[in-house]
Design an enzyme around this catalytic site. Structure first.
Site, mmCIF file in Angstrom:
data_model
loop_
_atom_site.group_PDB
_atom_site.id
_atom_site.type_symbol
_atom_site.label_atom_id
_atom_site.label_comp_id
_atom_site.label_asym_id
_atom_site.label_seq_id
_atom_site.Cartn_x
_atom_site.Cartn_y
_atom_site.Cartn_z
ATOM 1 N N THR A 129 0.816 -1.207 0.000
ATOM 2 C CA THR A 129 0.000 0.000 0.000
ATOM 3 C C THR A 129 0.851 1.259 0.000
ATOM 4 O O THR A 129 1.974 1.266 0.536
ATOM 5 C CB THR A 129 -0.914 0.029 1.242
ATOM 6 O OG1 THR A 129 -1.566 1.295 1.330
ATOM 7 C CG2 THR A 129 -0.115 -0.173 2.524
ATOM 8 N N TYR A 154 -1.999 0.336 9.967
ATOM 9 C CA TYR A 154 -2.214 -0.318 8.682
ATOM 10 C C TYR A 154 -0.953 -0.235 7.825
ATOM 11 O O TYR A 154 -0.433 -1.246 7.334
ATOM 12 C CB TYR A 154 -3.403 0.317 7.952
ATOM 13 C CG TYR A 154 -3.536 -0.114 6.515
ATOM 14 C CD1 TYR A 154 -3.757 -1.443 6.183
ATOM 15 C CD2 TYR A 154 -3.422 0.819 5.471
ATOM 16 C CE1 TYR A 154 -3.869 -1.847 4.859
ATOM 17 C CE2 TYR A 154 -3.541 0.425 4.151
ATOM 18 C CZ TYR A 154 -3.755 -0.912 3.845
ATOM 19 O OH TYR A 154 -3.850 -1.306 2.535
#
Length: 342
Positions: A129, A154
């Site tokens: 990501t 995250y």
């Protein structure tokens, strides 16, 4: 045109897609099948849907951290490569429940990588990501060499998995590609799958839900950013272009087994929140109600990808780089989803 090495791999091995019943994973499964690869899927169906996996694809319901199950899949299906999508992806939830993210995204990835090494799987593509970059201290598209300073669990949980892959590739006969996504949107142009998770937070998904009356409004967080219209700018990539990037990465890993990669997946330009909502209004010929509110903590003004590396290295050429196309495909899927019992 595929090389002899790729053709030989296709003939003798299958590809395991983790999280293959989810949003991006299900598109990757279709792209692999469309290109003639043999595919198997493992998914625990916590956020995925069994109907998203074609009937002729070997499906295993279970957890990627179940070493015995993964070993059995590798043996039964003659797995030669893994595309790893399974994980948790909601940034605010990672802040409120960090242990869930370090479990699902880091600890379980470690178990999967160990199963791959023990089972002789030599190629691994990881769904990473752009959150690993955090908030850049410069303007303009982000290159892969930018400092990785995630600002939430995250992003950190994904970055730790990138580190594991780097170290495993150094120690074993194993190569990998970590693909760092920006904002994934849209749906399969043929209407076979799309983003189906309830309570999704992605802007385009939320906006088409509002257009179909599933939400009363769309919240716009921040109207005073240093951008042309004051709202945040993001790089949106069509999910089918992203799936194609995974196929190119897979071929590259097979053709050059001594090389690994970490690459951005984005278009290199962005759209503001208001531009996205205008596109949804335009495509639907409706007017979505917009609820303007303050910025969320940590939201940068603009995030776009420098995608020159994947274009030059893999010859990636996006086929759906158009905001109205992305919205049209997302809207068509949302309409189909209304007819499904999910």
């Amino acid at each position: 045109m595929a090389s002899q090495a790729v053709d030989a791999f296709k003939a003798s091995h299958s590809v395991l897609v983790t999280g293959g019943a989810g949003y991006i994973g299900s598109h990757a499964v279709l792209a692999l099948k469309d290109a003639g690869w043999k595919v198997a899927v493992i998914d625990n169906l916590v956020t995925g849907f069994r109907w998203a996996v074609p009937d002729d694809v070997a499906f295993y319901e279970g957890d990627i951290a179940d070493g015995d199950l993964v070993a059995r899949i590798i043996a039964e299906q003659q797995i030669g490569a893994i595309l790893h999508f399974a994980g948790s992806v909601v940034v605010p939830e990672s802040v409120s429940d960090p242990l869930k993210y370090y479990s699902n995204n880091t600890v379980k990835s470690r178990a999967l990588i160990e199963s791959a090494v023990q089972g002789g799987v030599k190629h691994f593509i990881f769904s990473s990501t752009a959150a690993t970059y955090g908030t850049p201290d410069f303007e303009g598209p982000i290159p892969e060499q930018a400092p990785q300073k995630p600002i939430n669990p995250y992003g950190t949980s994904k970055l730790m998995t990138e580190w594991m892959l780097r170290d495993v590739a150094f120690a074993h006969d194993f190569n990998y590609c970590a693909l760092r996504y920006f904002n994934v949107a849209g749906a399969d142009p043929q209407g076979r799958t799309g983003q189906s998770t309830a309570g999704a937070t992605h802007l385009i998904k939320v906006a088409v839900e509002a257009a179909l009356g599933k939400r009363e409004h769309v919240a716009v967080f921040g109207t005073d950013f240093d951008t042309p219209d004051g709202t945040g700018v993001r790089d949106y990539i069509h999910v089918s272009d992203l799936a194609n990037a995974h196929l190119l990465a897979l071929e590259a890993l097979i053709e050059q087994p001594d090389q690994s990669h970490f690459l951005n997946c984005g278009y290199g330009h962005g759209y503001s929140v208001l531009e996205v909502l205008d596109a949804v209004d335009r495509v639907t010929n409706l007017k979505i109600e917009r609820l303007l509110s303050g910025r969320r903590a940590g939201d940068p003004a603009a995030l776009t990808a420098d995608s020159s590396a994947i274009r030059s290295r893999f010859g990636w050429s996006p086929a759906h780089d158009d905001l109205d196309t992305i919205v049209t495909d997302a809207l068509a899927w949302e309409r189909r989803l209304s007819e499904k019992a999910v």
